[in-house]
Design a protein around this motif. Structure first.
Motif, short mmCIF file in Angstrom:
data_model
loop_
_atom_site.label_atom_id
_atom_site.label_comp_id
_atom_site.label_asym_id
_atom_site.label_seq_id
_atom_site.Cartn_x
_atom_site.Cartn_y
_atom_site.Cartn_z
N ALA A 51 -7.01 -7.96 -10.84
CA ALA A 51 -6.09 -6.85 -10.67
C ALA A 51 -5.48 -6.44 -12.00
N ASP A 54 0.55 -4.90 -12.05
CA ASP A 54 1.14 -4.36 -10.84
C ASP A 54 2.65 -4.56 -10.92
N ALA A 119 -0.17 -3.17 -0.11
CA ALA A 119 -0.87 -2.27 -1.04
C ALA A 119 -0.78 -2.75 -2.48
N PHE A 121 -2.07 -4.40 -5.93
CA PHE A 121 -3.38 -4.36 -6.57
C PHE A 121 -4.10 -5.70 -6.37
N HIS A 152 -12.00 -2.71 -3.07
CA HIS A 152 -11.28 -2.82 -4.33
C HIS A 152 -12.35 -2.79 -5.42
N GLN A 439 -8.91 3.02 -0.81
CA GLN A 439 -9.66 2.36 -1.87
C GLN A 439 -8.70 1.97 -2.99
N GLU A 440 -9.14 1.02 -3.79
CA GLU A 440 -8.48 0.72 -5.07
C GLU A 440 -9.54 0.89 -6.15
N GLN A 442 -10.12 0.34 -10.30
CA GLN A 442 -9.64 -0.18 -11.58
C GLN A 442 -10.79 -0.11 -12.58
N SER A 447 -6.55 3.52 -12.84
CA SER A 447 -5.88 2.38 -12.23
C SER A 447 -5.04 2.90 -11.07
N ARG A 449 -4.54 2.86 -6.39
CA ARG A 449 -4.90 2.51 -5.02
C ARG A 449 -4.30 3.55 -4.10
N ASN A 571 -4.50 9.49 -11.86
CA ASN A 571 -5.12 8.17 -11.82
C ASN A 571 -5.09 7.48 -13.18
#
Length: 929
Positions: A51, A54, A119, A121, A152, A439-440, A442, A447, A449, A571
Motif C-alpha cells: 500500500a 495512507d 477503504a 489502502f 487492488h 477499485q484501488e 497504485q 494513488s 481508491r 488521481n
C-alpha cells in the motif's frame, strides 16, 4: 418468482438461450454446469498487497451494492435463475447497505464497517483472497480482498498499472461495458436483441449524441491535442487500459469463462466455443463517456417545454400577468431555497434579463417532436409507440438519469476530533451489475481508491487519494440552449448566417433476430437524426408563421472525452495536495457536477461544467433565433467551442462551516435548469439535520452517518409540508369522523418522525402504515384540487409537464419510476408550502403570483383539503399500491422497495426503501502529507 416483463429486466432474452444452441435439455444443462461453473480461479496468496502512504488512520469507509463481481458464466446465470444462487461477491455489499436503514440508530464509530467496507489502502495479509499477475506481466499485481473482492491494482510501471486496471475492469464488468459501448453508438438492439427496453434505451441516447466513428475519434484527438503532456499521458493510459481489457477477452475466450450473456445473445456457442467477443478500441471509451455524460452531467434543454407553459400562462392570464405567474412557478432564484454555498456570496448565472432579446417562441399548437425511428420491419413494425419510445428506457435507467446524489461535509472546527468529516456519494441507480465498480489503483503518478464507471476505470472517478477524498452530485446548471433555425428550400435546409444550408443526416440501422424468451420476433428499424451547426434537430414548429426546426446545442456536445484530464489530476498525488489543487482539477471536468473535498484540515466545493458565455440580453429559459447576435460568445461551430464563464464565477468555496447537497440550488443568483428549487426541497432534509449538528458541535462520523440515514428514510412531504396542511384543517374543529381519524393518524406519524420505516428489521411492514397510505393517496389529489381550479386545466397540465406533482417511493407514475430508490427530488412541495402559508397569513418570500387554495380563503381552502383527505382515506391499500410485476396489490413495503434492475443475467432480491446514494464514502483523515 415474479413475472418477468420489459420493465423488470433490460434484456428479456437472457432468461432462455436461443433455440439454435439446443442446450436447454436437462442433460445438456448438467454438462454446462460441470464445465462452466467457475471462471478462472485466481491463485490464493498469503502475502500482503503493498500500500502507498495512507493518511486516513483507518477512518475511511465505502460501500457499493450489490457487489463487486458483475460477471457470471453461463452456468452461474442458469443456477441463479433456477435456484437463486449467487456468484461470489455478486451481492455481498447489498445486505450491509440495506441494513443501515434499521441499524443506524444504534451506530457507533466502531460499528461503521459493519455497514461499510474498510477503504484503507492495501489489503492486510490475512485478508488477501487472491493474487494474480494479469497476462503473466511482472509490472502489475491484482490483489483481491476477502470481504468484498475489490481489485487492488499495484503497478511498477504506468503502462502495467493501467493494463491491470483494464484487466480488472473486464474481470468484473465485461458484459456491462460491452452493452454500454453499443448503447453509446445506438446499436444495442443489434447487439442484444429487440426487447422493448433495449429499443427505448438506444433511442434515448442516440437522439442526444448521434455520433459517427469520425466524431468519436475527433474527440480523442482534440482532448489529446489540447492538453499537452497530460493529454498524451491520458491517451497512453487509455491504450494500456484497453490492452488489459482485450487481454482478458482473449484469456476468457480460450479458457471458456467469459460472461454467459454472450451465449444467451448468440455471440458465443456454449458447446463449440465458436464466436467472438470484439476487442475494445479507444473510440469505445468515448461512446461510453457519452452515455455517462448524458445521464449525469448535462443540465438544461427544457426550453421548448418552458415556452409551451409560458404560452399557456399568457393565454390564461394575459401576457403581463401570465408571465408573472410563470415566473413564480419557475422559481429560478427563490429566496427560500436551500443553498450549498450558504454564506451569502453571489454567483450570477443564467439570470433573467430585464428586456429579453432573440426569443423564438412557437406559434400555439405548432410544436411537434422530430421523429427518430423510420423504416420499421417485423417486430419493430408491430410494436406500439409506447414500448419503443424513451418511455421504455425510463424503466431501466431513469433512476440514474435524474440527479439523486448527496453530500454532507462538516469543517473540522465543529467535529469532535478537529478534522473534517464527510459522508458523500453519487446515486447512480440500482442495477445488477452496478454501473460503477470499486477499485484501488497504485502506480507511478496514480494513488487512489474508489468507484469508477465500468469501462472508464483507468482512473478512480469518485473516491479517495492518500490524504484526501472527493465526491460529486449532479448540479444541473444550464449548459444546453435551444435554437430556432429558419427553414429554407425544404424541411431539411436551414438558414445559417444568411446562407441556405443542408442539414446533415446521420443514421443508424439496427436489426435483430428472433428470441424465444419474450416472444420478440425478428425486426429492424433505422434511427435518423438531422444535425445542424446548432446541434441536432429535436422539434419542428412555426414562429410568427415561419417554419423552423428547434435544435439542441450543449457545451459538452462533441466534448465528452475532455473530462479525462480532470480525473487524471484527481488521481495524481503529485497534483492534489490541498483544496485549491482539488478545485483546479475539478475545473477540467466539463460535466455539470457539484464536487466536494475533505482532507485532515480543509473542506472545499466547486461546481464544474463548461458554462457558455451567452449573448447579452438573451434568456436561457427559452428558444432563441439561430442568428449571430444570439449565439454563445466566440462560438466556433466547427469545434463547438466558445467562451466559458471563468472558474471564479462558478459557485466555489473553501472551509465553509458545512456543505450539503442533494441536487439543490448551488448558490445565490445561480440559476439551474431544474424547476422546484424553492422553499421545500429534498436538500432541506440534509440542511436541517447538519445545521443542527454543527450548532451543537462535536460532530463525529457516527453522527453524520446518522443524519444522512435519518434523512434517507424521511418523507419530505410529511416532514416539511404536512404540518402546515394540518394547521389549515385544524383551524376549526374537525367534525367529520373520517377526516378526524385521518388527521389523528397523520399527526401521530409526524410526532413519530414522519419516516417510512419498518416496524422492526425485516418485518416488511411499515410503522404508521395507514398514515403513509393516506398521504400517498392524498398528495396528488390535494395538489390537483388546490391548483387546477385557479390555473385552469391547460396551464395546470403544462406546469405538470415542467415539474411532476409527486415522486414518492412507490410512485411508478413519477419521473423516476417504480423501485428506483431515489425519491422527493421532483414535486410540487414548494408550491403547496408557499400557497398554504399565504392562505394562513404567514410570511412568504418569493410567493406565488396569486393564491390558489380556495382562492385564498382559509375556510374554502380548508374545505378542499378535508374533502380530498376524506377521499384519500377511503382508498384501500390495493388501490393506492396497485401492484406490478414485482409486488402484489396492496403490499405497501414492496411498492416502496428497491429493485436491482437487471442489466445482465444475474438477479438480486429487493431491499427496503432508503433515499440514499448508491456508492458512498464515510471519511475523516487524521493527518496530511
Amino acid at each position: 418468482m415474479p413475472r418477468r416483463t420489459p420493465r423488470n429486466v433490460l434484456f428479456d432474452k437472457l432468461r432462455t438461450p436461443r433455440k439454435r444452441t439446443g442446450f436447454l435439455k436437462a442433460a445438456s444443462v448438467c454438462v454446462l454446469i460441470a464445465g462452466l461453473l467457475s471462471p478462472l480461479t485466481r491463485a490464493a496468496a498469503a502475502e500482503s498487497a503493498t500500500a502507498s502512504n495512507d493518511y486516513c488512520g483507518g477512518q475511511c469507509s465505502d460501500i457499493l451494492p450489490p457487489g463487486e463481481n458483475g460477471n457470471a458464466t453461463l452456468a452461474q446465470i442458469l443456477l441463479n435463475q433456477a435456484f437463486g444462487t449467487q456468484p461470489s461477491h455478486a451481492e455481498d455489499q447489498l445486505g450491509p447497505y440495506a441494513n443501515l436503514a434499521t441499524g443506524y440508530s444504534g451506530l457507533t464509530d466502531a460499528k461503521i464497517n459493519t455497514f461499510f467496507n474498510d477503504a484503507s489502502f492495501g489489503v492486510p495479509s490475512d485478508q488477501v483472497a487472491s493474487t494474480e499477475k494479469p497476462a503473466g506481466r511482472t509490472d502489475v499485481t491484482i490483489v483481491r480482498d476477502k470481504k468484498a473482492g475489490v481489485p487492488h491494482i499495484t503497478g511498477t510501471t504506468r503502462y502495467g498499472t493501467e493494463f491491470g486496471a483494464g484487466y480488472a475492469a473486464a474481470e468484473d464488468r465485461l458484459w456491462l461495458m460491452d452493452v454500454f459501448r453499443h448503447v453509446g453508438r445506438g446499436q444495442l438492439t443489434t447487439f442484444a436483441g429487440g426487447a422493448a427496453a433495449n429499443q427505448g434505451l438506444e433511442q434515448e441516447f442516440y437522439r442526444n449524441a448521434p455520433y459517427t466513428e469520425a466524431d468519436l475519434q475527433a474527440q480523442i484527438d482534440n482532448a489529446v491535442a489540447g492538453n499537452g503532456a497530460r493529454g498524451q499521458q491520458a491517451l497512453a493510459d487509455a491504450n494500456a487500459y484497453l490492452d488489459g481489457i482485450n487481454s482478458y477477452i482473449d484469456a476468457s475466450g480460450s479458457g471458456r469463462y467469459f460472461p454467459g450473456e454472450y451465449v444467451l445473445t448468440g455471440h458465443k456457442d456454449a458447446i463449440t466455443n465458436a464466436g467472438t467477443i470484439d476487442h475494445f478500441k479507444v473510440t469505445d471509451l468515448v461512446a461510453l463517456a457519452s452515455v455517462i455524460g448524458s445521464l449525469f452531467g448535462s443540465g438544461g434543454g427544457g426550453e421548448v417545454n418552458n415556452a409551451l407553459s409560458l404560452i399557456a400562462a399568457q393565454s390564461k392570464y394575459g401576457v403581463e400577468q401570465g408571465t408573472k405567474v410563470w415566473e413564480s412557478f419557475r422559481e429560478r432564484n427563490d429566496a427560500e431555497a436551500a443553498l450549498t454555498v450558504h454564506d451569502g456570496e453571489s454567483f450570477p448565472y443564467a439570470s433573467k434579463p430585464d428586456a429579453p432579446k432573440g426569443e423564438a417562441l412557437p406559434d400555439a399548437g405548432s410544436v411537434t417532436q422530430e421523429p427518430l425511428v423510420y423504416d420499421r420491419t417485423g417486430s419493430a413494425a408491430t410494436a406500439s409507440a409506447k414500448t419503443t419510445s424513451t418511455a421504455a428506457a425510463k424503466t431501466t435507467l431513469s433512476s440514474a438519469r435524474r440527479g439523486m446524489s448527496n453530500a454532507l461535509v462538516v469543517s473540522g472546527k465543529y467535529t469532535a476530533g478537529g478534522h473534517p468529516i464527510a459522508v458523500f456519494g453519487p446515486q447512480t441507480g440500482y442495477f445488477a451489475p452496478q454501473l460503477l465498480m470499486l477499485q484501488e489503483i497504485q502506480g507511478p503518478g496514480i494513488s487512489a481508491r474508489g468507484a469508477s464507471f465500468a469501462g472508464l476505470s483507468m482512473y478512480v472517478e469518485l473516491g479517495r487519494g492518500q490524504d484526501y477524498s472527493w465526491s460529486a452530485t449532479t448540479s444541473g446548471q444550464d449548459i444546453i440552449d435551444t435554437y430556432a433555425v429558419e427553414l429554407c428550400q425544404d424541411d431539411y435546409h436551414y438558414l445559417y448566417r444568411g446562407t441556405c444550408t443542408a442539414m446533415d443526416k446521420v443514421e443508424q440501422k439496427n436489426a435483430w433476430k428472433p428470441t424465444t424468451a419474450d416472444g420478440t420476433a425478428a425486426g429492424s428499424y433505422t434511427m435518423r437524426v438531422w444535425r445542424t451547426k446548432y446541434g441536432p434537430v429535436e422539434y419542428r414548429a412555426s414562429v410568427g408563421g415561419k417554419k423552423v426546426a428547434y435544435t439542441t446545442l450543449r457545451s459538452s456536445y462533441l466534448h465528452e472525452a475532455d473530462s479525462i484530464i480532470g480525473f487524471q489530476m484527481l488521481n495524481d498525488p503529485g497534483y492534489v495536495k490541498g483544496p485549491k489543487d482539488f478545485q483546479s482539477a475539478a475545473q477540467h471536468i466539463n460535466y455539470t457536477f457539484n464536487w466536494f473535498y475533505a482532507d485532515s484540515q480543509h473542506t472545499a466545493y466547486y461546481n464544474s461544467g463548461d458554462n457558455p458565455v451567452r449573448a447579452q440580453g438573451v434568456d436561457a429559459e427559452f428558444p432563441l433565433w439561430a442568428q449571430p447576435a444570439y449565439e454563445w460568445q466566440n462560438w466556433d461551430p466547427a469545434t463547438n467551442t466558445a467562451d466559458y464563464t471563468p472558474a471564479s464565477a462558478h459557485p466555489n468555496s473553501v472551509d465553509q462551516d458545512y456543505y450539503i447537497s442533494w441536487n439543490n440550488k448551488q448558490a445565490k443568483d445561480y440559476t439551474t435548469a431544474s424547476w422546484g428549487d424553492g422553499s421545500v426541497h429534498r436538500g432541506n432534509l440534509l440542511e436541517d439535520r447538519v445545521k443542527k449538528l454543527v450548532a451543537a458541535g462535536g460532530v463525529t462520523r457516527t453522527k453524520l452517518v446518522q443524519a444522512m440515514a435519518d434523512a434517507a428514510l424521511a418523507d419530505l412531504r410529511a416532514e416539511d409540508v404536512l404540518p402546515k396542511l394540518l394547521k389549515v384543517i385544524n383551524s376549526s374543529p374537525v367534525t367529520d369522523s373520517t377526516a378526524a381519524d385521518a388527521v389523528s393518524k397523520l399527526q401521530a406519524w409526524i410526532t413519530a418522525g414522519a419516516k417510512r420505516t419498518e416496524t422492526s428489521a425485516g418485518s416488511k411492514t411499515y410503522a404508521n402504515a395507514d398514515a403513509i397510505r393516506i398521504l400517498d393517496a392524498w398528495w396528488p389529489q390535494l395538489v390537483k384540487a388546490e391548483f387546477e381550479p385557479g390555473l385552469g386545466s391547460d396551464l395546470y397540465t403544462a406546469f405538470t409537464g415542467n415539474l411532476p406533482v409527486d415522486e414518492a417511493p412507490s410512485a411508478g407514475h413519477g419521473p423516476t419510476g417504480s423501485h428506483a430508490g431515489s425519491s422527493f427530488q421532483y414535486g410540487w412541495w414548494s408550491y403547496v408550502d408557499k400557497d398554504i402559508r399565504a392562505v394562513l397569513g404567514e410570511s412568504v418570500q418569493g410567493g406565488l403570483a396569486q393564491q390558489y387554495c380556495g382562492g385564498g380563503s382559509l375556510s374554502a381552502c380548508r374545505d378542499i383539503l378535508i374533502s380530498t383527505l376524506k377521499q384519500a382515506a377511503g382508498l384501500t391499500a390495493a388501490q393506492v399500491y396497485p401492484g406490478d410485476d414485482l409486488c402484489s396489490a396492496g403490499d405497501q413495503w414492496c411498492a416502496d422497495s428497491i429493485n436491482q434492475r437487471t442489466l445482465g443475467g444475474i438477479k438480486h432480491g429487493k431491499i427496503s426503501w432508503q433515499n440514499r446514494p448508491t456508492f458512498q464514502q464515510v471519511v475523516e483523515y487524521t493527518s496530511h502529507r
